[in-house]
Design an enzyme around this catalytic site. Structure first.
Site, PDB file in Angstrom:
ATOM      1  N   TRP A 131       0.882  -1.172   0.000  1.00 32.99           N
ATOM      2  CA  TRP A 131       0.000   0.000   0.000  1.00 32.99           C
ATOM      3  C   TRP A 131       0.924   1.228   0.000  1.00 32.99           C
ATOM      4  CZ3 TRP A 131      -1.669   2.979   4.701  1.00 32.99           C
ATOM      5  CH2 TRP A 131      -2.756   3.812   4.435  1.00 32.99           C
ATOM      6  N   ASP A 212       0.425  -4.199  10.057  1.00 35.68           N
ATOM      7  CA  ASP A 212      -0.652  -3.331   9.577  1.00 35.68           C
ATOM      8  C   ASP A 212      -1.831  -4.242   9.245  1.00 35.68           C
ATOM      9  OD1 ASP A 212      -2.344  -1.624   8.262  1.00 35.68           O
ATOM     10  OD2 ASP A 212      -0.955  -1.116   6.637  1.00 35.68           O
ATOM     11  N   LYS A 247     -12.785  -0.606   6.901  1.00 35.77           N
ATOM     12  CA  LYS A 247     -13.343  -1.594   5.965  1.00 35.77           C
ATOM     13  C   LYS A 247     -14.318  -2.528   6.671  1.00 35.77           C
ATOM     14  CE  LYS A 247      -9.774   0.100   4.005  1.00 35.77           C
ATOM     15  NZ  LYS A 247      -9.302   0.652   2.781  1.00 35.77           N
TER      16      LYS A 247
HETATM   17  C1  LIG Z   1      -2.831  -1.938   4.006  1.00 34.49           C
HETATM   18  C2  LIG Z   1      -3.592  -0.773   4.507  1.00 34.49           C
HETATM   19  N1  LIG Z   1      -3.233  -0.211   5.662  1.00 34.49           N
HETATM   20  C3  LIG Z   1      -3.882   0.842   6.171  1.00 34.49           C
HETATM   21  C4  LIG Z   1      -4.947   1.403   5.517  1.00 34.49           C
HETATM   22  C5  LIG Z   1      -5.580   2.619   6.135  1.00 34.49           C
HETATM   23  O1  LIG Z   1      -6.887   2.589   6.381  1.00 34.49           O
HETATM   24  P1  LIG Z   1      -7.678   3.864   6.927  1.00 34.49           P
HETATM   25  O2  LIG Z   1      -8.590   4.269   5.846  1.00 34.49           O
HETATM   26  O3  LIG Z   1      -8.383   3.349   8.134  1.00 34.49           O
HETATM   27  O4  LIG Z   1      -6.698   4.912   7.272  1.00 34.49           O
HETATM   28  C6  LIG Z   1      -5.352   0.868   4.292  1.00 34.49           C
HETATM   29  C7  LIG Z   1      -6.452   1.481   3.537  1.00 34.49           C
HETATM   30  O5  LIG Z   1      -6.634   1.316   2.372  1.00 34.49           O
HETATM   31  C8  LIG Z   1      -4.672  -0.253   3.788  1.00 34.49           C
HETATM   32  O6  LIG Z   1      -5.025  -0.828   2.628  1.00 34.49           O
END
Ligand SMILES: Cc1ncc(COP(=O)(O)O)c(C=O)c1O
Length: 399
Positions: A131, A212, A247
């Protein structure tokens, strides 16, 4: 004057895909770009349990006064239960601190700030691919980064041996960013045996995991998807975890996430928590309340919690169904296209192993929007559009 020396930065690639999708007038257009769950009608709906919790809050919330830098204590306890289950040794030993954060992103930022405070010369090892915000956050904090091999996009292959080989170069005290489940962007996760081996490998080398976990419940189930978190926190003295509720509660814009630190002792945990809170104070002072209050209410009520788990099961099953349907249709329409791996991957994301030209053809000739590297959001597929998508992908294999 000081605000006159910059040139404009281009749009984020994912935002560009969304802009192109919105501007497209083809009635058959399909959005496989943006990373949000969509239901069978292609809608990112509000969960029923979230609506109920919001109704409850509207009626019962008595103040909008500040919470605290650590956020909502009920939320933080609920996060620990989701991550660790009911009786994890690290919890019993008082070695765990959880701080509510603005989304998983905020959790990663606070975690990274704390790593920088403790070991400014640590390298953050990041999976290739990942990501992209992992790099943005590390840069913002000023931590060095290095990629480790993880997934071969061109071959559609998980590179576990390559990952271990690369991590042999990490120094004691370096931090390894791991996707707890549903790897974004590849959908390829470690098996239980591989997680076990990796935990031993990292313990031996004094490497620190930064897990994460943004899709708990989207691979195999709430508890099953916490395997890596629970196992690493048993095997290693120090673990950092950033978790997102965007999500699995579908409350993306409400920004609910957390950072959880496991320290070697309860005494260290107390000291470390005080420094993480200092980072919070210096960045945003306090997290937003609403999303976390919703999560805390749902998880604190047995009936709502069971209902929420059923909603997560439904989201997971729908994505799995679309994965299997895609594989089946592709096997029928283009037998040698080799997309069987899509059926084995987890969560919303996978790569289509296609050439750059083939991806551009899907976007421009068929209005099927995705990232330029072929990353697709499987949740963008529905029973109404999947036939159109597999026809288009199959057409690329016909000479
Ligand atoms: C791997 C990963 N980590 C963290 C996040 C962060 O999510 P948030 O929208 O809660 O900040 C995402 C969101 O797409 C993600 O795909």
């Amino acid at each position: 004057m000081i605000f006159n020396g910059l040139s404009e930065v281009g749009d984020d690639p994912i935002l560009l895909v969304s802009t192109m999708y919105r501007a497209c007038t083809n009635p058959n257009k399909v959005d496989l770009g943006v990373g949000v769950y969509k239901d069978a009608d292609g809608v990112t709906a509000i969960l029923k349990t979230v609506k109920k919790a919001e109704q409850y809050l509207v009626t019962h919330q008595e103040t909008k006064g500040y919470i605290s830098p650590a956020g909502n204590p009920d939320f933080n306890m609920a996060v620990q239960k989701l991550l660790f289950g009911d009786d994890h040794p690290a919890l019993k030993e008082g070695r765990v601190t959880t701080i509510q954060a603005p989304g998983g992103t905020g959790g990663i930022r606070i975690g990274a700030e704390f790593i920088k405070t403790c070991k400014p010369d640590a390298t953050l090892w990041i999976s290739d691919p990942t990501w992209p915000n992992h790099y943005g956050i590390a840069k913002g904090v000023g931590l060095k980064t290095k990629p480790y091999r993880y997934y071969d996009i061109k071959k559609g292959e998980f590179l576990y041996e390559g990952m271990i080989e690369d991590l042999k170069q990490a120094q004691a005290g370096d931090v390894i960013v791991l996707h707890g489940c549903c790897h974004n962007a590849s959908g390829a996760d470690l098996s239980v045996e591989q997680w076990n081996e990796l935990a031993d490998f990292m313990a031996e080398r004094d490497l620190v995991p930064f897990i994460d976990i943004a899709y708990q419940g989207f691979a195999n189930g709430i508890d099953e998807d916490a395997y890596a978190v629970r196992h690493f926190c048993e095997k290693l003295p120090e673990v950092m975890i950033a978790s997102s509720y965007s999500k699995n509660f579908a409350i993306y814009r409400d920004r609910a996430g957390a950072v959880t630190l496991v320290s070697a002792t309860a005494e260290l945990n107390k000291v470390n928590a005080s420094h993480m809170l200092l980072a919070v104070r210096g960045i945003y002072s306090m997290p937003p309340d609403h999303g976390a209050a919703v999560v805390a209410h749902i998880l604190g009520d047995d009936e709502l919690r069971a209902e929420w788990e059923a909603e997560v099961d439904e989201m997971r099953s729908r994505v799995k169904e679309m994965r299997h349907l895609f594989v089946k249709q592709m096997a029928e329409k283009a037998p040698n296209s080799g997309f069987g791996y899509i059926g084995e991957q987890n969560g919303m994301f996978s790569f289509l192993t296609l050439t750059a030209e083939q991806i551009q053809s899907l976007i421009h000739d068929h209005s099927i929007f995705m990232m330029a590297n072929g990353r697709v959001n499987i949740a963008g597929l529905t029973k109404s559009n999947i036939g159109y998508v597999t026809d288009a992908v199959a057409s690329l294999f016909k000479s």
